[in-house]
Design an enzyme around this catalytic site. Structure first.
Site, PDB file in Angstrom:
ATOM      1  N   LYS A 187     -12.701  -6.781  -8.463  1.00  0.00           N
ATOM      2  CA  LYS A 187     -13.892  -6.905  -7.327  1.00  0.00           C
ATOM      3  C   LYS A 187     -14.891  -7.120  -7.592  1.00  0.00           C
ATOM      4  CE  LYS A 187      -9.975  -4.076  -4.728  1.00  0.00           C
ATOM      5  NZ  LYS A 187      -9.438  -3.556  -5.718  1.00  0.00           N
ATOM      6  N   LYS A 202       0.681  -1.063   0.113  1.00  0.00           N
ATOM      7  CA  LYS A 202      -0.101   0.008  -0.149  1.00  0.00           C
ATOM      8  C   LYS A 202       0.952   0.953   0.125  1.00  0.00           C
ATOM      9  CE  LYS A 202      -3.395  -2.067   0.004  1.00  0.00           C
ATOM     10  NZ  LYS A 202      -4.079  -1.975  -1.743  1.00  0.00           N
ATOM     11  N   GLU A 207       0.079  -0.146  -9.489  1.00  0.00           N
ATOM     12  CA  GLU A 207      -1.277  -0.307  -9.614  1.00  0.00           C
ATOM     13  C   GLU A 207      -2.115   1.313  -9.207  1.00  0.00           C
ATOM     14  OE1 GLU A 207      -2.785  -4.267  -7.677  1.00  0.00           O
ATOM     15  OE2 GLU A 207      -5.035  -2.934  -8.015  1.00  0.00           O
ATOM     16  N   ASP A 251       0.342  -0.886  -4.757  1.00  0.00           N
ATOM     17  CA  ASP A 251      -0.485   0.040  -4.996  1.00  0.00           C
ATOM     18  C   ASP A 251      -1.307   0.694  -4.583  1.00  0.00           C
ATOM     19  OD1 ASP A 251      -3.544  -0.139  -5.517  1.00  0.00           O
ATOM     20  OD2 ASP A 251      -4.318  -1.470  -4.839  1.00  0.00           O
TER      21      ASP A 251
HETATM   22 MG    MG Z   1      -6.007  -2.331  -5.878  1.00  0.00          MG
END
Ligand code: MG
Length: 367
Positions: free
Chosen positions: A265, A165, A218, A193
Site C-alpha cells: 500500500k 472481509k 490474507e 482477508d
Molecule cells: Mg489486506
C-alpha cells in the site's frame, strides 16, 4: 526548480454502499481524505492524496496527515521536487517514521517530475506493462448470503477478483467463504482477508474447514509470528498485508517463505518512491503483489494505476479502483473501470486535474 509551497485540502468521501465494514466490528461510512499540493517556483503544481482507512486500521489517522504535513513541509521548501531520493532522504531526516504523512508529498513530486518531463508516471516508474490493470472488489463484511449477493452484482460488472472481509466470528467466516466460492467460476480468484481479526486458534480452525476450497488467506492474525504459524499449517496461497510495512519486514517474510503474495500500500510504505523500491524487490524475488493504498479517491486511484501498470503483469495479483467506491470525484481524468480493468493515464504526470470546487478550503498552507 524549487518547492515554494506545500498545501493540503480536506475532502470527505462518502461510500456508495453507505458503509464499509471489516474485522472486529470496525467500519467507516465517510472517508476523511487529504489532497496534498506541492507548488514550485516555475508555477507547476503536483498533487497527491492520503486517505487512512479510519484511525484503527494502520497506525495512521486523517488529522495526523495534516498535522504531520505542518511539521514536515517547512523542511522541504527550496528543495527540487524532481530529486525524489534526496527529497525522501530529507523527509526521513526531518520526521522519524510516520510514512503515511510523507506519502502525499512524494506522490505530488512524482506528478511534478512527470509534468516537467512530459512523461506519465508509469513510464518514469519503469514502463507500461500490458494493456490494462486487473482489479479486485473488496466485499464489506455482512451475512454470508448478502456477501454472496454483492459478489454476484460486482461479478456482473466485470470483476473476477474478490476480497472478502472476514476476521469476524470464525464459524460465520467459514460460511462466508463457502457461500461466495460456491457461486464463482474456477477462473475467478477469491481472497479471505481477516485483517488481523482471528486469533491463531481461530485461524487454524478456518483454514482446516475450508481446506478443499480455492481461496487465498490474507493476514489472518495480528502478529507476524501468529501469521507464520498459520501459514506453516495450511497449503492455501497466503497473503501478508498489515505486517509488511517496511523493507526489513518484506525481506524477513521472504526469508521465512511466509507468503505467496504481498499487499503493498502506497501510504503504508511512505509514498511511490518507497513502494517502487519494494515493488522492484518483489519482482526480483518472484513475489506477486496486490498494489494499492489504504483508501482514497481519484488521485490515489491514479497513483495506484501508475504503480500497477509499471509492474510486470505476472507479478500483479490485483489492484483496486477506490474512486468507484465513493460518491465524490475529486479530479478529472482519473482512471475509470472498464469491465474489471483500469489503465494508467498516457498524459504527463499522474494525468489528473483536481476539481478545485470540490477541494474546498486549505487546511495546510506552508510557504
Ligand atoms: Mg489486506
Amino acid at each position: 526548480m524549487r518547492i515554494k509551497r506545500i498545501f493540503a485540502h480536506r475532502v470527505e468521501l462518502p461510500l456508495v454502499e453507505g458503509t464499509y465494514k471489516w474485522s472486529g466490528g470496525k467500519s467507516v461510512s465517510v472517508f476523511d481524505s487529504t489532497i496534498v499540493g506541492v507548488e514550485t517556483d516555475t508555477g507547476l503544481i503536483g498533487y497527491g492524496e492520503v486517505c487512512p482507512l479510519g484511525p484503527f486500521y494502520l497506525p495512521a489517522y486523517a488529522e495526523g496527515v495534516r498535522s504531520g504535513l505542518r511539521e514536515i513541509a517547512p523542511h522541504l521548501i527550496g528543495y527540487d521536487p524532481r530529486e525524489l531520493a534526496k527529497l525522501n532522504h530529507r523527509m526521513d531526516a526531518a520526521l522519524k517514521g510516520h510514512p503515511y504523512v510523507k506519502s502525499g508529498i512524494d506522490m505530488a513530486c512524482w506528478d511534478i517530475l512527470g509534468l516537467s518531463t512530459g512523461l506519465p508516471v508509469c513510464v518514469l516508474m519503469g514502463g507500461r506493462f500490458g494493456e490494462n490493470v486487473r482489479l479486485y472488489r473488496a466485499i464489506s463484511q455482512e451475512a454470508p448470503e448478502q456477501m454472496a449477493a454483492k459478489v454476484a452484482g460486482y461479478r456482473a460488472q466485470g470483476y473476477t477478483r474478490f476480497q472478502l472481509k472476514v476476521g469476524g466470528d470464525p464459524d460465520l467466516d467459514i460460511e462466508r467463504i463457502h457461500a461466495v466460492r460456491g457461486m464463482l467460476l474456477a477462473s475467478d480468484r477469491l481472497v479471505a482477508d481477516a485483517n488481523t481479526g482471528w486469533t491463531q486458534h481461530e485461524a487454524m480452525r478456518v483454514v482446516r474447514a475450508v481446506r478443499d476450497v480455492d481461496v487465498y488467506i490474507e493476514q489472518p492474525c495480528l502478529t507476524y509470528s501468529e501469521c507464520l504459524a498459520v501459514r506453516r499449517n495450511t497449503d492455501h496461497p497466503f497473503v501478508l498485508d498489515e505486517n509488511v510495512d517496511s523493507l526489513e519486514m518484506l525481506l524477513q517474510a521472504k526469508s521465512d517463505l511466509a507468503m505467496d503474495v504481498v499487499n503493498l500500500k502506497i501510504s503504508k510504505l511512505g509514498g511511490l518512491t518507497k513502494t517502487k523500491q519494494a515493488r522492484d524487490l518483489c519482482v526480483s524475488m518472484g513475489i506477486a503483489m496486490t498494489l494499492e493504498d489504504s483508501w482514497g479517491g481519484d488521485i490515489t486511484t491514479a497513483a495506484i494505476a501508475h504503480l500497477a501498470h509499471s509492474t510486470p503483469e505476472e507479478y500483479r495479483f490485483t489492484s483496486t479502483d477506490f474512486n468507484s467506491y465513493v460518491t465524490v470525484s475529486t479530479a478529472q481524468n482519473a482512471p475509470q473501470r472498464i469491465n474489471g480493468f483500469m489503465t494508467a493515464s498516457t498524459e504527463a504526470g499522474l494525468g489528473i486535474t483536481p476539481r478545485q470546487e470540490i477541494l474546498g478550503p486549505m487546511v495546510v498552507d506552508v510557504s
